[in-house]
Design a protein around this motif. Structure first.
Motif, PDB file in Angstrom:
ATOM      1  N   GLU A  23      20.242 -37.610 -36.273  1.00  0.00           N
ATOM      2  CA  GLU A  23      19.518 -37.419 -35.016  1.00  0.00           C
ATOM      3  C   GLU A  23      20.277 -36.551 -34.020  1.00  0.00           C
ATOM      4  N   ILE A  24      21.345 -35.918 -34.456  1.00  0.00           N
ATOM      5  CA  ILE A  24      22.217 -35.167 -33.547  1.00  0.00           C
ATOM      6  C   ILE A  24      21.482 -34.087 -32.757  1.00  0.00           C
ATOM      7  N   GLU A  25      20.497 -33.473 -33.351  1.00  0.00           N
ATOM      8  CA  GLU A  25      19.754 -32.415 -32.665  1.00  0.00           C
ATOM      9  C   GLU A  25      18.917 -32.954 -31.511  1.00  0.00           C
ATOM     10  N   ASP A  26      18.698 -34.267 -31.492  1.00  0.00           N
ATOM     11  CA  ASP A  26      17.913 -34.881 -30.422  1.00  0.00           C
ATOM     12  C   ASP A  26      18.686 -34.985 -29.110  1.00  0.00           C
ATOM     13  N   TYR A  27      20.007 -35.003 -29.172  1.00  0.00           N
ATOM     14  CA  TYR A  27      20.760 -35.212 -27.939  1.00  0.00           C
ATOM     15  C   TYR A  27      21.798 -34.144 -27.600  1.00  0.00           C
ATOM     16  N   LEU A  28      21.930 -33.115 -28.422  1.00  0.00           N
ATOM     17  CA  LEU A  28      22.825 -32.004 -28.079  1.00  0.00           C
ATOM     18  C   LEU A  28      22.001 -30.764 -27.757  1.00  0.00           C
ATOM     19  N   THR A  29      22.455 -29.998 -26.807  1.00  0.00           N
ATOM     20  CA  THR A  29      21.803 -28.726 -26.489  1.00  0.00           C
ATOM     21  C   THR A  29      22.077 -27.764 -27.653  1.00  0.00           C
ATOM     22  N   PRO A  30      21.332 -26.679 -27.762  1.00  0.00           N
ATOM     23  CA  PRO A  30      21.619 -25.711 -28.832  1.00  0.00           C
ATOM     24  C   PRO A  30      23.072 -25.203 -28.814  1.00  0.00           C
ATOM     25  N   ASP A  31      23.621 -24.945 -27.635  1.00  0.00           N
ATOM     26  CA  ASP A  31      25.024 -24.499 -27.551  1.00  0.00           C
ATOM     27  C   ASP A  31      25.989 -25.593 -27.991  1.00  0.00           C
ATOM     28  N   GLU A  32      25.709 -26.835 -27.581  1.00  0.00           N
ATOM     29  CA  GLU A  32      26.559 -27.956 -27.990  1.00  0.00           C
ATOM     30  C   GLU A  32      26.467 -28.179 -29.498  1.00  0.00           C
ATOM     31  N   LEU A  33      25.275 -28.026 -30.038  1.00  0.00           N
ATOM     32  CA  LEU A  33      25.081 -28.200 -31.472  1.00  0.00           C
ATOM     33  C   LEU A  33      25.892 -27.165 -32.249  1.00  0.00           C
ATOM     34  N   GLU A  34      25.875 -25.945 -31.792  1.00  0.00           N
ATOM     35  CA  GLU A  34      26.665 -24.887 -32.428  1.00  0.00           C
ATOM     36  C   GLU A  34      28.157 -25.224 -32.357  1.00  0.00           C
ATOM     37  N   LEU A  35      28.614 -25.678 -31.189  1.00  0.00           N
ATOM     38  CA  LEU A  35      30.018 -26.067 -31.036  1.00  0.00           C
ATOM     39  C   LEU A  35      30.350 -27.237 -31.951  1.00  0.00           C
ATOM     40  N   TYR A  36      29.479 -28.227 -31.983  1.00  0.00           N
ATOM     41  CA  TYR A  36      29.677 -29.404 -32.833  1.00  0.00           C
ATOM     42  C   TYR A  36      29.886 -28.988 -34.290  1.00  0.00           C
ATOM     43  N   PHE A  37      28.962 -28.185 -34.808  1.00  0.00           N
ATOM     44  CA  PHE A  37      29.060 -27.760 -36.207  1.00  0.00           C
ATOM     45  C   PHE A  37      30.319 -26.933 -36.459  1.00  0.00           C
ATOM     46  N   SER A  38      30.752 -26.177 -35.462  1.00  0.00           N
ATOM     47  CA  SER A  38      31.969 -25.370 -35.623  1.00  0.00           C
ATOM     48  C   SER A  38      33.223 -26.244 -35.669  1.00  0.00           C
TER      49      SER A  38
END
Length: 116
Positions: A23-38
């Motif tokens: 459910e990570i995409e539900d609570y991270l912004t697109p920029d945060e999601l990119e940072l998270y995956f990195s």
């Protein structure tokens, strides 16, 4: 009453394996999601987690999604500040159990620290 606190040299929350957080995409912004995956490295562990010291190498500048603070949890999860303590304890217990096991030293140390 149990009071949440981070237990040093645990690092369970540094296991960022996206498969464990569908459910990570539900609570991270697109920029945060990119940072998270990195930040996801070998075995799902954060690239900033030092496995020797079991500490974060960027703790003072860690991203918002790595912080347990009332305004962040309100924004990300809709958790009111008066609910944060119990919510954070439950999140930590679930993460520690998933990473280390429910009878692990990390779980025993966490339960003792928070007063469970």
């Amino acid at each position: 009453m149990a009071n949440w606190q981070c237990v040093k040299q645990c690092g369970a929350c540094c296991n960022l394996d996206p498969a464990e957080r569908p459910e990570i995409e539900d609570y991270l912004t697109p920029d945060e999601l990119e940072l998270y995956f990195s930040m996801v490295g070998e075995g799902g562990w954060c690239i900033n987690f030092d496995h020797t010291t079991r500490e974060c190498r960027i703790y003072s500048t860690r991203p918002r999604f790595c912080r347990v603070e009332p305004d962040i949890f309100q924004d990300m999860y809709g958790i009111e500040s008066e609910e944060l303590n119990d919510f954070a304890i439950e999140c930590c217990r679930q993460q520690i159990e998933g990473v280390y096991g429910d009878r692990s030293l990390e779980m025993l140390r966490f339960d003792k620290a928070v007063g469970i």
